[in-house]
Design a protein around this motif. Structure first.
Motif, PDB file in Angstrom:
ATOM      1  N   VAL A  70      59.456  -9.670   0.960  1.00 52.58           N
ATOM      2  CA  VAL A  70      58.707  -9.693  -0.273  1.00 52.58           C
ATOM      3  C   VAL A  70      58.334  -8.230  -0.676  1.00 52.58           C
ATOM      4  CG1 VAL A  70      57.774 -12.004   0.048  1.00 52.58           C
ATOM      5  CG2 VAL A  70      56.506 -10.171   1.099  1.00 52.58           C
ATOM      6  N   LYS A  71      59.000  -7.150   0.402  1.00 58.90           N
ATOM      7  CA  LYS A  71      58.618  -5.931   0.061  1.00 58.90           C
ATOM      8  C   LYS A  71      58.706  -5.330  -1.398  1.00 58.90           C
ATOM      9  CE  LYS A  71      58.940  -1.399   2.519  1.00 58.90           C
ATOM     10  NZ  LYS A  71      59.625  -0.614   3.695  1.00 58.90           N
ATOM     11  N   ARG A  72      59.728  -5.635  -2.075  1.00 58.98           N
ATOM     12  CA  ARG A  72      60.081  -5.092  -3.366  1.00 58.98           C
ATOM     13  C   ARG A  72      59.654  -5.960  -4.381  1.00 58.98           C
ATOM     14  NH1 ARG A  72      66.489  -3.611  -2.528  1.00 58.98           N
ATOM     15  NH2 ARG A  72      66.232  -1.971  -0.840  1.00 58.98           N
ATOM     16  N   LEU A  73      58.748  -7.064  -4.219  1.00 56.45           N
ATOM     17  CA  LEU A  73      58.126  -7.913  -4.807  1.00 56.45           C
ATOM     18  C   LEU A  73      56.712  -8.038  -4.817  1.00 56.45           C
ATOM     19  CD1 LEU A  73      60.360 -11.097  -5.065  1.00 56.45           C
ATOM     20  CD2 LEU A  73      60.291  -9.270  -6.839  1.00 56.45           C
ATOM     21  N   THR A  74      56.070  -7.967  -6.065  1.00 57.98           N
ATOM     22  CA  THR A  74      54.400  -7.962  -5.976  1.00 57.98           C
ATOM     23  C   THR A  74      54.096  -9.383  -5.709  1.00 57.98           C
ATOM     24  OG1 THR A  74      54.209  -8.286  -8.325  1.00 57.98           O
ATOM     25  CG2 THR A  74      54.388  -5.930  -7.389  1.00 57.98           C
ATOM     26  N   GLU A  75      52.705  -9.617  -5.270  1.00 58.49           N
ATOM     27  CA  GLU A  75      52.085 -10.858  -5.161  1.00 58.49           C
ATOM     28  C   GLU A  75      52.269 -11.558  -6.458  1.00 58.49           C
ATOM     29  OE1 GLU A  75      47.847 -12.859  -4.256  1.00 58.49           O
ATOM     30  OE2 GLU A  75      48.431 -11.095  -2.928  1.00 58.49           O
ATOM     31  N   ARG A  76      51.977 -11.121  -7.577  1.00 58.82           N
ATOM     32  CA  ARG A  76      51.932 -11.673  -8.792  1.00 58.82           C
ATOM     33  C   ARG A  76      53.201 -12.094  -9.139  1.00 58.82           C
ATOM     34  NH1 ARG A  76      47.554  -8.500 -12.948  1.00 58.82           N
ATOM     35  NH2 ARG A  76      45.797  -8.774 -11.921  1.00 58.82           N
ATOM     36  N   ARG A  77      54.428 -11.270  -8.871  1.00 56.29           N
ATOM     37  CA  ARG A  77      55.684 -11.906  -9.383  1.00 56.29           C
ATOM     38  C   ARG A  77      55.861 -12.984  -8.471  1.00 56.29           C
ATOM     39  NH1 ARG A  77      59.647  -7.215 -10.401  1.00 56.29           N
ATOM     40  NH2 ARG A  77      58.215  -6.788 -12.184  1.00 56.29           N
ATOM     41  N   LEU A  78      55.751 -12.826  -7.038  1.00 54.60           N
ATOM     42  CA  LEU A  78      56.080 -13.816  -6.205  1.00 54.60           C
ATOM     43  C   LEU A  78      55.541 -15.075  -6.908  1.00 54.60           C
ATOM     44  CD1 LEU A  78      56.425 -12.512  -2.795  1.00 54.60           C
ATOM     45  CD2 LEU A  78      58.066 -13.603  -3.956  1.00 54.60           C
ATOM     46  N   LEU A  79      54.200 -15.155  -7.161  1.00 52.56           N
ATOM     47  CA  LEU A  79      53.613 -16.394  -7.337  1.00 52.56           C
ATOM     48  C   LEU A  79      54.052 -17.022  -8.675  1.00 52.56           C
ATOM     49  CD1 LEU A  79      49.736 -15.445  -6.794  1.00 52.56           C
ATOM     50  CD2 LEU A  79      51.141 -17.117  -5.642  1.00 52.56           C
ATOM     51  N   ARG A  80      54.467 -16.320  -9.666  1.00 51.51           N
ATOM     52  CA  ARG A  80      55.025 -16.573 -10.623  1.00 51.51           C
ATOM     53  C   ARG A  80      56.324 -17.345 -10.504  1.00 51.51           C
ATOM     54  NH1 ARG A  80      53.034 -11.452 -14.362  1.00 51.51           N
ATOM     55  NH2 ARG A  80      50.886 -11.690 -14.087  1.00 51.51           N
ATOM     56  N   LEU A  81      57.209 -16.548 -10.057  1.00 49.34           N
ATOM     57  CA  LEU A  81      58.675 -17.073  -9.576  1.00 49.34           C
ATOM     58  C   LEU A  81      58.432 -18.501  -8.638  1.00 49.34           C
ATOM     59  CD1 LEU A  81      60.273 -13.904  -8.632  1.00 49.34           C
ATOM     60  CD2 LEU A  81      60.628 -15.227 -10.610  1.00 49.34           C
ATOM     61  N   VAL A  82      57.827 -18.560  -7.866  1.00 46.47           N
ATOM     62  CA  VAL A  82      57.619 -19.811  -7.259  1.00 46.47           C
ATOM     63  C   VAL A  82      56.924 -21.023  -7.903  1.00 46.47           C
ATOM     64  CG1 VAL A  82      56.504 -20.845  -5.116  1.00 46.47           C
ATOM     65  CG2 VAL A  82      57.435 -18.523  -4.863  1.00 46.47           C
ATOM     66  N   GLY A  83      56.015 -20.658  -8.505  1.00 47.43           N
ATOM     67  CA  GLY A  83      55.305 -21.546  -9.449  1.00 47.43           C
ATOM     68  C   GLY A  83      56.026 -22.153 -10.535  1.00 47.43           C
ATOM     69  N   ILE A  84      56.937 -21.410 -11.267  1.00 49.65           N
ATOM     70  CA  ILE A  84      57.738 -21.723 -12.389  1.00 49.65           C
ATOM     71  C   ILE A  84      59.098 -22.504 -11.696  1.00 49.65           C
ATOM     72  CG2 ILE A  84      59.541 -21.005 -14.013  1.00 49.65           C
ATOM     73  CD1 ILE A  84      57.646 -18.812 -14.595  1.00 49.65           C
ATOM     74  N   LEU A  85      59.498 -22.161 -10.678  1.00 45.16           N
ATOM     75  CA  LEU A  85      60.537 -22.938  -9.831  1.00 45.16           C
ATOM     76  C   LEU A  85      60.056 -24.331  -9.584  1.00 45.16           C
ATOM     77  CD1 LEU A  85      63.286 -23.037  -8.554  1.00 45.16           C
ATOM     78  CD2 LEU A  85      62.182 -22.419  -6.398  1.00 45.16           C
ATOM     79  N   ILE A  86      58.776 -24.345  -9.090  1.00 45.39           N
ATOM     80  CA  ILE A  86      58.259 -25.664  -8.508  1.00 45.39           C
ATOM     81  C   ILE A  86      58.129 -26.664  -9.958  1.00 45.39           C
ATOM     82  CG2 ILE A  86      56.280 -26.874  -7.589  1.00 45.39           C
ATOM     83  CD1 ILE A  86      56.254 -24.729  -5.686  1.00 45.39           C
ATOM     84  N   ILE A  87      57.545 -26.067 -10.875  1.00 41.82           N
ATOM     85  CA  ILE A  87      57.105 -26.805 -12.176  1.00 41.82           C
ATOM     86  C   ILE A  87      58.560 -27.403 -12.893  1.00 41.82           C
ATOM     87  CG2 ILE A  87      56.468 -26.413 -14.676  1.00 41.82           C
ATOM     88  CD1 ILE A  87      54.462 -24.492 -13.650  1.00 41.82           C
ATOM     89  N   LEU A  88      59.475 -26.467 -12.868  1.00 42.21           N
ATOM     90  CA  LEU A  88      60.750 -26.960 -13.512  1.00 42.21           C
ATOM     91  C   LEU A  88      61.438 -28.158 -12.690  1.00 42.21           C
ATOM     92  CD1 LEU A  88      62.474 -23.411 -14.333  1.00 42.21           C
ATOM     93  CD2 LEU A  88      61.223 -25.102 -16.049  1.00 42.21           C
ATOM     94  N   VAL A  89      61.579 -27.898 -11.288  1.00 42.11           N
ATOM     95  CA  VAL A  89      62.230 -28.775 -10.576  1.00 42.11           C
ATOM     96  C   VAL A  89      61.387 -29.989 -10.579  1.00 42.11           C
ATOM     97  CG1 VAL A  89      63.098 -29.423  -8.186  1.00 42.11           C
ATOM     98  CG2 VAL A  89      63.542 -27.102  -9.214  1.00 42.11           C
ATOM     99  N   ALA A  90      59.941 -30.215 -10.129  1.00 38.37           N
ATOM    100  CA  ALA A  90      59.173 -31.199 -10.092  1.00 38.37           C
ATOM    101  C   ALA A  90      59.007 -31.722 -11.467  1.00 38.37           C
ATOM    102  CB  ALA A  90      57.850 -30.942  -9.447  1.00 38.37           C
ATOM    103  N   GLY A  91      58.703 -31.131 -12.386  1.00 39.87           N
ATOM    104  CA  GLY A  91      58.835 -31.657 -13.642  1.00 39.87           C
ATOM    105  C   GLY A  91      59.758 -32.316 -14.045  1.00 39.87           C
ATOM    106  N   TRP A  92      61.123 -31.811 -13.956  1.00 42.42           N
ATOM    107  CA  TRP A  92      62.427 -32.553 -14.334  1.00 42.42           C
ATOM    108  C   TRP A  92      62.485 -34.013 -13.521  1.00 42.42           C
ATOM    109  CZ3 TRP A  92      66.097 -33.201 -17.394  1.00 42.42           C
ATOM    110  CH2 TRP A  92      67.288 -33.820 -17.223  1.00 42.42           C
ATOM    111  N   GLN A  93      62.224 -33.973 -12.174  1.00 39.03           N
ATOM    112  CA  GLN A  93      62.191 -35.387 -11.606  1.00 39.03           C
ATOM    113  C   GLN A  93      60.946 -36.129 -11.961  1.00 39.03           C
ATOM    114  OE1 GLN A  93      64.051 -36.188  -8.507  1.00 39.03           O
ATOM    115  NE2 GLN A  93      65.063 -34.272  -9.399  1.00 39.03           N
ATOM    116  N   THR A  94      59.989 -35.644 -12.508  1.00 39.25           N
ATOM    117  CA  THR A  94      58.769 -36.596 -12.981  1.00 39.25           C
ATOM    118  C   THR A  94      59.427 -37.351 -14.179  1.00 39.25           C
ATOM    119  OG1 THR A  94      57.234 -35.169 -12.021  1.00 39.25           O
ATOM    120  CG2 THR A  94      56.434 -36.774 -13.734  1.00 39.25           C
ATOM    121  N   VAL A  95      60.054 -36.437 -15.024  1.00 41.18           N
ATOM    122  CA  VAL A  95      60.525 -37.001 -16.282  1.00 41.18           C
ATOM    123  C   VAL A  95      61.599 -38.087 -15.997  1.00 41.18           C
ATOM    124  CG1 VAL A  95      61.664 -36.782 -18.519  1.00 41.18           C
ATOM    125  CG2 VAL A  95      59.984 -35.079 -17.795  1.00 41.18           C
ATOM    126  N   GLU A  96      62.456 -37.685 -14.994  1.00 40.42           N
ATOM    127  CA  GLU A  96      63.593 -38.528 -14.913  1.00 40.42           C
ATOM    128  C   GLU A  96      63.081 -39.858 -14.302  1.00 40.42           C
ATOM    129  OE1 GLU A  96      66.092 -37.450 -11.302  1.00 40.42           O
ATOM    130  OE2 GLU A  96      67.920 -37.418 -12.812  1.00 40.42           O
TER     131      GLU A  96
END
Length: 257
Positions: free
Chosen positions: A226-252
């Motif tokens: 994570v040396k090249r990524l800031t904490e904020r960017r990591l949190l956003r990327l991980v959060g968005i990924l979880i939302i998209l995958v889990a959200g799709w599973q919920t709708v399905e």
């Protein structure tokens, strides 16, 4: 073999993020397992089996670097264990088809919280004693029932109430080993006693092995990853990924009801 390689990569990325931020291993791993059709109880058991090894490696690192507040640890771990065992007991006694929409919706909320947290700075002040016990019990329960959430709930909660980041992350990671071990024992007891009659963890052995291998390998390399990524960017990327995958599973899942 393909499953092992896939989950080795998932475990590596999840542990790299978790080691740097004190959260997200369970959420990332569980969301991925659910996306591949693994039932909620199996997913949670698989993740916690892997976390026994990854949290031991992570906790040992924090112990070596003196990042653990032992007073906070003694108040947090016991209630986390109680909450985790209760969550595993509830999860193994419910139908997988009923639980899956609720679990994926919960993980989507965890992802949303990670994104929200990336836009917010937390002030530093002593954490009130009355906050630690309910926070630990809630985090343990949701971590076991949802397959992830100890870090996002407890770490962000303690930081939100003013905990010092270094000691919060170190203490939460160290206590997670005890919570994870206790939850894993609860799953085993549920299997042995017949409460969890549909448990076929052997089918997911490759996934568990991959999560373990990737997580253990990434534990000492998290800082480099994570040396090249800031904490904020990591949190956003991980959060968005979880939302998209889990959200799709919920709708399905809801579409099938």
């Amino acid at each position: 073999m393909e499953d092992f390689i896939l989950f080795l990569l998932v475990g590596f990325v999840a542990q790299a993020v978790d080691g740097a931020l004190g959260m997200a291993y369970g959420a990332i791993s569980s969301t991925t397992l659910l996306a591949f059709g693994v039932p909620p109880a199996h997913a949670s058991a698989a993740v916690h089996a892997a976390e026994v090894f990854t949290t031991a490696a992570s906790g040992s690192s924090h112990l070596y670097h003196h990042n653990i507040d032992w007073r906070l640890f003694s108040r947090l771990a016991p209630f986390g264990i109680l909450g985790g065992c209760a969550g595993a007991y509830v999860l193994t006694g419910m139908d997988a088809e009923v639980m899956k929409p609720m679990v994926t919706a919960y993980l989507a909320l965890v992802g949303g919280w990670l994104v929200v947290r990336s836009f917010r700075k937390f002030p530093s002040k002593p954490v009130a004693t009355r906050i630690v016990a309910p926070l630990g019990a809630t985090g343990g329960f949701l971590d076991a029932a949802g397959g992830g959430g100890w870090g996002p709930i407890v770490t962000t909660g303690l930081l939100g109430f003013g905990g010092t980041p270094r000691y919060v992350i170190g203490t939460v990671n160290a206590s997670e080993f005890l919570i994870t071990f206790s939850v894993s024992v609860t799953f085993v007891l549920a299997l042995v006693t017949g409460r969890w009659a549909d448990a076929e963890l052997a089918r997911h052995f490759a996934a568990v092995a991959g999560l373990v291998a990737g997580g253990v390998f990434a534990a000492p390399l998290a800082g480099l990853f994570v040396k090249r990524l800031t904490e904020r960017r990591l949190l956003r990327l991980v959060g968005i990924l979880i939302i998209l995958v889990a959200g799709w599973q919920t709708v399905e899942q809801l579409a099938l009801v």
